[in-house]
Design an enzyme around this catalytic site. Structure first.
Site, PDB file in Angstrom:
ATOM      1  N   ARG A  55      43.842  28.702  45.597  1.00 51.17           N
ATOM      2  CA  ARG A  55      44.538  29.867  45.062  1.00 51.17           C
ATOM      3  C   ARG A  55      45.801  30.094  45.879  1.00 51.17           C
ATOM      4  NH1 ARG A  55      41.023  33.332  42.418  1.00 51.17           N
ATOM      5  NH2 ARG A  55      42.898  34.410  41.732  1.00 51.17           N
ATOM      6  N   LYS A  98      30.794  39.053  42.413  1.00 50.67           N
ATOM      7  CA  LYS A  98      31.291  38.913  41.051  1.00 50.67           C
ATOM      8  C   LYS A  98      30.154  38.763  40.032  1.00 50.67           C
ATOM      9  CE  LYS A  98      35.500  37.246  43.102  1.00 50.67           C
ATOM     10  NZ  LYS A  98      36.473  36.174  43.334  1.00 50.67           N
ATOM     11  N   PRO A 127      38.382  38.262  37.921  1.00 47.51           N
ATOM     12  CA  PRO A 127      38.299  39.639  38.419  1.00 47.51           C
ATOM     13  C   PRO A 127      37.730  39.668  39.843  1.00 47.51           C
ATOM     14  CG  PRO A 127      36.602  39.234  36.771  1.00 47.51           C
ATOM     15  CD  PRO A 127      37.464  38.011  36.821  1.00 47.51           C
ATOM     16  N   GLU A 128      38.162  40.651  40.622  1.00 47.50           N
ATOM     17  CA  GLU A 128      37.608  40.820  41.957  1.00 47.50           C
ATOM     18  C   GLU A 128      36.385  41.746  41.874  1.00 47.50           C
ATOM     19  OE1 GLU A 128      40.187  40.818  45.194  1.00 47.50           O
ATOM     20  OE2 GLU A 128      41.756  39.744  44.137  1.00 47.50           O
ATOM     21  N   ASN A 157      41.493  37.051  45.520  1.00 42.86           N
ATOM     22  CA  ASN A 157      42.781  36.626  46.056  1.00 42.86           C
ATOM     23  C   ASN A 157      43.655  37.791  46.511  1.00 42.86           C
ATOM     24  OD1 ASN A 157      44.363  34.492  46.752  1.00 42.86           O
ATOM     25  ND2 ASN A 157      45.427  34.399  44.788  1.00 42.86           N
TER      26      ASN A 157
END
Ligand code: ZN
Length: 268
Positions: free
Chosen positions: A257, A51, A2-3, A161
């Site tokens: 990523r 995060k 998760p961002e 990302n």
């Protein structure tokens, strides 16, 4: 993973437990000793930095949570069903419960330990106390690509990302440019944009990054179909035509990523 906007959203959602005794348990057992220490205490505040999620009990007890790749949080209405043995942390009160499963971190920590977590993280565009200059000091000295720097939580916290790809597109910045070639004016613009986009992400619980003139309605194009949510310019659009110039969106591996960008619009 998760961002940051997801974690800030969770910090708000956990506030449903404010103002009363909270049952704290660890059906899985791994957090049982710590849970026993705060069971019945009031949840006094919640906070996110990048995060990392912090749930404050009493004056100086914090539950520090990092979801990592596999962590999941699920809220439900009381009465809570019997917990499965995958639940690391359950909070429950007379009206609501929430289960945490599979986090990388779930630990009871002190104020000092919490401060140490903050100290190793860069500024978070979603926090009022964030200092964008702290990020720029590191970026402007680095030969690393701006795309990798934006994913480095020590440089800037909470950008993942999707936001990194989208914010670089929105400012026409080549993702392979070195941090030290990013001008102060460019960094100001990128930071300001991240603050706005990520706050919108918290409000809507999804990531939308296209400007009003590039929405499906405005362009007469079909909406994006993707598990990962909203309308974007480049993220997971490899080989599809750029909404601005029609060039095929490119993808490559960067900082472990997938990076996405438009080679025509992002030349600077
Ligand atoms: Zn383009």
């Amino acid at each position: 993973m998760p961002e940051g906007h997801t974690i800030h959203r969770l910090a708000l959602d956990y506030r449903r437990f404010s103002g009363g005794a909270v049952r704290v348990t660890s059906p899985q057992g791994k957090f049982s000793d710590a849970a026993a220490l705060i069971d019945g205490a009031p949840l006094t505040r919640t906070e996110a930095h990048g995060k990392h999620l912090f749930l404050g009990f009493r004056d100086s007890d914090w539950v520090h949570i990092h979801l990592g790749l596999f962590g999941k949080v699920a809220f439900g209405g009381a009465p809570a069903p019997p917990a499965t043995d995958t639940v690391r942390l359950r909070l429950a009160n007379p009206t609501v419960y929430v289960d945490l499963r599979g986090p990388t971190t779930c630990a009871l920590i002190t104020d000092d330990e919490k401060n140490a977590v903050h100290a190793r993280l860069g500024p978070d565009p979603l926090r009022d106390d964030a200092d964008p200059d702290a990020a720029y000091r590191r970026i402007s000295r680095s030969r690393t690509t701006i795309a990798a720097l934006l994913m480095d939580q020590k440089v800037i916290a909470g950008v993942g990302n999707v936001y990194r790809a989208e914010v670089l597109f929105r400012h026409g910045i080549d993702p392979y440019r070195a941090g030290r070639d990013i001008t102060p004016a460019e960094w100001d613009a990128v930071w300001t944009d991240l603050v706005e986009l990520m706050h919108e992400g918290v409000r809507n619980n999804r990531i939308d990054t296209v400007r009003p003139e590039h929405t499906p309605e405005a362009m007469g194009r079909p909406p994006r179909v993707d598990d990962h949510g909203g309308e974007v310019y480049v993220y997971r659009r490899a080989t599809l035509p750029c909404h601005l110039c029609g060039t095929g969106i490119r993808t490559a591996d960067l900082a472990a990523r997938n990076l996405f960008w438009c080679p025509t619009c992002q030349k600077r």
